[in-house]
Write an enzyme that holds these catalytic residues in place. Sequence first.
Site, PDB file in Angstrom:
ATOM      1  N   TYR B 288       0.639  -1.186   0.026  1.00 52.06           N
ATOM      2  CA  TYR B 288      -0.102  -0.027   0.038  1.00 52.06           C
ATOM      3  C   TYR B 288       0.838   1.076  -0.048  1.00 52.06           C
ATOM      4  CZ  TYR B 288      -4.011   2.776   1.066  1.00 52.06           C
ATOM      5  OH  TYR B 288      -5.137   3.902   0.888  1.00 52.06           O
ATOM      6  N   TYR B 338      -5.057   5.533  -7.413  1.00 51.61           N
ATOM      7  CA  TYR B 338      -5.447   5.835  -6.242  1.00 51.61           C
ATOM      8  C   TYR B 338      -7.014   5.170  -5.955  1.00 51.61           C
ATOM      9  CZ  TYR B 338      -5.374   6.190  -0.967  1.00 51.61           C
ATOM     10  OH  TYR B 338      -5.489   6.237   0.151  1.00 51.61           O
TER      11      TYR B 338
END
Lengths: 151, 383
Positions: B288, B338
């Site tokens: 992440y 994103y």
Amino acid sequence: MTTTSTAADELLLPVPDEDGAPFWEYAAQGELRVQACAACGRLRFPPRPCCPHCRSFDSEWRRMSGRGRIWSYVRPHPPLLPAYAAQAPYNVILVELADAPHIRLAGNLVTSADAPLDSVDPARLRIGARVHVVFTETGGMAVPRWILEKS
Amino acid sequence: MTATLKDATAIVGIGQTAFARHLPQSEKELACRAILAALADAGIEPSEVDAFASYTMEETDEVEVAKAIGAGDVTFFSKIGYGGGGSCATVGHLASAVATGQATVGVAWRSRKRGSGPRPWKNTAVQLPTPGQWTRPFGLLRPADEIGMLARRYMHEYGATRDHLFNVAMACRNRANANPAAMMYERPLTREMYMTSRMISDPLCLFDNCLETDGALACVVVSAERARDCRQKPVYVHSVAQGLPAQHHGMVNYWNDDPLSGPAWTAARHLWKQADFGPQDVDVAQIYDAFTPLIPLSLEGYGFCGRGEGAAFTEGGALEMGGRLPVNTGGGGLSEAYVHGFNLINEGVKQLRGVSTSQVPDATTCLVTAGEGVPTSAILLRS
């Protein structure tokens, strides 16, 4: 929980919750106080109803010396809310308290209590620098700011 | 304890929409398109779906989605909190539901219009009193400001530099440059561009931040037994974990005794305990990356290197193709899209199917992680 409206052109005011309210009440008297367990004496931050060490619900607010060191800092640049963009890039510092280094308060390093958030030369920002607390009045609240020990 | 999720379920379908700064469709439509694409990929009829999992920040709820795609009776639904920290837990919750017989076909998804929609930090009216009262008035307004504070301390303690953060941004950009679906497909990055870009929250510059994206993704989870009959090669959910460490405070973990030891460490302990292999056996990782510093912090947390060694780990092309640990092979949040990390899940599946645009040869194991710095989750995938 109280709600405080803040105009778009002003810095945000703290919105105290029930646990945090005493911090701001003491700040209004010019005192930096941190919640402590009334049973085992451990300090805790942020304030909360119950001690995570002994589970006592009794707490007291212990006065701090107001001195600390810069643990870290950032310098926010836009895009930001208008009142903050107007002073950007400013500094936000995290101060570890001399009396309780595991308690770290976010704040701003300024040249005097009422000076703007960008009043300190960025070259003077340094992890480990010694600072002490002052309070500024804004929107009916007293908000802590931080001053370098050596000027 | 006899029950285990190990390889009991598999991801058999993945789907996504286009990624762009602005898409005309609504979040609901994007969600439905991604979910239907994932079901078509799996070769499973929408009417068979009986489980849904998404994020608490997902605006499109399962009632609307189930109705729109024509799902049957739904017997399991779940929402996971903490924004990007919930991504891998969506798969974990579905795996749990399917493995325990609560459902048979699960869909996880995330649809988001962050590129053209509002920025959450601008809505100060809904700032939580805790911990907002301790941070917001002082100008810690955005996630970049909160992570920047940890990044500065990390750099101070361990000698990490902007060049290390650049290594992370560059690895993601290089992979995006090979991925036609990535927002940064035809936009190479150079060290000079990185070093001279504008600051967002010093020490973090523009390229240390993820992309503002409109888009949606979804995946389909079924039992391992059912997976053998599906259209695609199954990608088994080998291990799942969530992590909310003791005395953790969310994005502003400044009040923990050890703020640089984040939720990754807690999730990792459980993840590896349930697995047949360890970090040294991971062929490729999807980590992440809302912000570049999250990668070195996660490399440490998930055990790819020691405490304080995450920045040095990025040296010598370690994160690039052919390196010690190729990461974010679709481009990640920094350069593909994103969408709260869901693209990392689907990219992990692509790697184990052997169809990534930056394919790691013969990859059979992949770690996927969710947001570090908040209560988090992770999954280990294997083919």
